[in-house]
Design an enzyme around this catalytic site. Structure first.
Site, PDB file in Angstrom:
ATOM      1  CB  CYS A 119       5.556  -7.047  -5.025  1.00 50.31           C
ATOM      2  SG  CYS A 119       7.108  -6.501  -5.765  1.00 50.31           S
ATOM      3  CB  ALA A 120       1.151 -11.022  -6.245  1.00 46.30           C
ATOM      4  CB  ALA A 121       3.248 -12.959  -1.461  1.00 46.88           C
ATOM      5  N   PRO A 122       0.363 -11.963  -0.174  1.00 45.17           N
ATOM      6  CG  PRO A 122      -1.232 -12.190   1.531  1.00 45.17           C
ATOM      7  CD  PRO A 122      -0.201 -11.237   0.997  1.00 45.17           C
ATOM      8  N   GLY A 123      -1.510 -12.404  -2.179  1.00 43.10           N
ATOM      9  CA  GLY A 123      -2.374 -12.541  -3.340  1.00 43.10           C
ATOM     10  C   GLY A 123      -3.708 -11.835  -3.284  1.00 43.10           C
ATOM     11  CE  LYS A 125      -2.295  -4.201  -2.568  1.00 45.77           C
ATOM     12  NZ  LYS A 125      -1.805  -5.148  -1.512  1.00 45.77           N
ATOM     13  CG  ASP A 143       6.157 -11.853  -3.741  1.00 47.64           C
ATOM     14  OD1 ASP A 143       7.331 -11.539  -3.428  1.00 47.64           O
ATOM     15  OD2 ASP A 143       5.162 -11.226  -3.343  1.00 47.64           O
ATOM     16  CG  ASP A 188       1.036  -3.374  -2.533  1.00 47.63           C
ATOM     17  OD1 ASP A 188       0.750  -2.211  -2.196  1.00 47.63           O
ATOM     18  OD2 ASP A 188       1.158  -4.309  -1.728  1.00 47.63           O
ATOM     19  CB  CYS A 241       1.148  -0.965   3.490  1.00 52.23           C
ATOM     20  SG  CYS A 241       2.606  -2.007   3.728  1.00 52.23           S
TER      21      CYS A 241
END
Length: 306
Positions: A119-123, A125, A143, A188, A241
């Site tokens: 679940c990478a956006a906006p990238g 990490k 994503d 994440d 988060c």
């Protein structure tokens, strides 16, 4: 009710936190959400050293300070807007909270590693890990939507990393081609976002208690799928988060109970001394106003070798 009115925060959120935190700590966090702070950035270490970046930023008349938690992290202020900075346009740094940076540091990628960020956006990490891999290996930054994948591609283009690619995939759907191929999986996951209300103030009006329960369930669904991508001896890093235990520590306990092939890994070696003392059950819960960061949670699991 007093805290709700004073800090413009729905009562249900304060009551939810009160199950875990005392009212004085809750007020500390609410106060922190309303405190203006410098922008936290991460130096792209494969492009420039932190010292060189700091010098370049000062030449652009930016006020720069070192962040106490990581050497690649800086705090910047007194600038007009990001795109006005040549250093930003050159892709020499990425805007990223220190809590998010800690995910890649705890993942601790080694040269040549294959990494999947589900679940990478906006990238942020994904790019951090690509940077730590120093041109080796490959990071699949995934994503759900075309829009979110576009955000990742935009950041890849600006920073110029070659060992990262953006992919549109649903984290809840098993990808057979990814089975047991990853040295590291970054999870994440979608969460209530109650640790980042300073940056996303609308969340406190959109989120509901039922919504937090639904998200905790979704996190478990995704973890059940993506654990299958971790190769023997590989790592799964789980983060959110938020500061809600149902989406954090309770899901860690659930995962370990239902995934006997994994074990919790101690993350203290990857943290500065100030944070090491706050590791509980192998996990780190960062709290606004207590730590110099957003509210954030990180845990790490290792697939056992047979």
């Amino acid at each position: 009710k007093r805290l709700s009115v004073r800090y413009s925060c729905p009562e249900w959120i304060i009551r939810l936190w009160k199950e875990t935190y005392d009212l004085s700590l809750i007020e500390t966090m609410l106060k922190d959400f309303q405190t203006e702070k410098p922008t936290t950035i991460r130096c792209c270490r494969s492009r420039i050293t932190t010292e060189q970046l700091k010098k370049r930023l000062e030449e652009e008349h930016v006020l720069v300070e070192n962040h106490p938690y990581l050497k690649d992290a800086l705090l910047i202020s007194k600038y007009d807007y990001l795109e006005s900075l040549e250093t930003f346009r050159e892709g020499l740094f990425v805007v990223q909270d220190i809590s998010s940076m800690l995910v890649a540091e705890i993942a601790a990628p080694q040269r040549g590693d294959q990494v999947i960020d589900v679940c990478a956006a906006p990238g942020g990490k994904s790019m951090h890990i690509a940077d730590l891999l120093d041109g080796s290996g490959m990071v699949a930054a995934r994503d759900l939507t075309e829009y979110k994948v576009g955000l990742i591609e935009e950041n890849i283009c600006r920073t110029g990393f070659q060992n990262i690619r953006a992919e549109q995939k649903d984290a809840t759907v098993f990808d057979k081609d990814s089975e047991r191929i990853a040295d590291i999986v970054i999870a994440d996951l979608p969460c209530s976002g109650l640790g980042v209300l300073a940056k996303k103030t609308d969340l406190k009006y959109k989120m509901t208690k039922e919504g937090t329960e639904s998200l905790a369930k979704l996190q478990r669904e995704i973890l059940e799928v993506v654990r299958n991508y971790v190769k023997e001896g590989g790592a799964l890093v789980y983060s959110t988060c938020t500061i809600n235990p149902a989406e954090n520590l309770e899901n860690v306990r659930w995962f370990l109970d239902n995934s006997p092939e994994f074990e919790a890994e101690d993350i203290t070696p990857f943290l500065c001394g100030e944070l090491q003392k706050d590791v509980k059950e192998g996990c780190l819960q960062l709290l606004p106003g207590v730590h110099d960061s957003d509210g954030f949670f990180i845990a790490k699991f290792r697939r056992k070798r047979k």
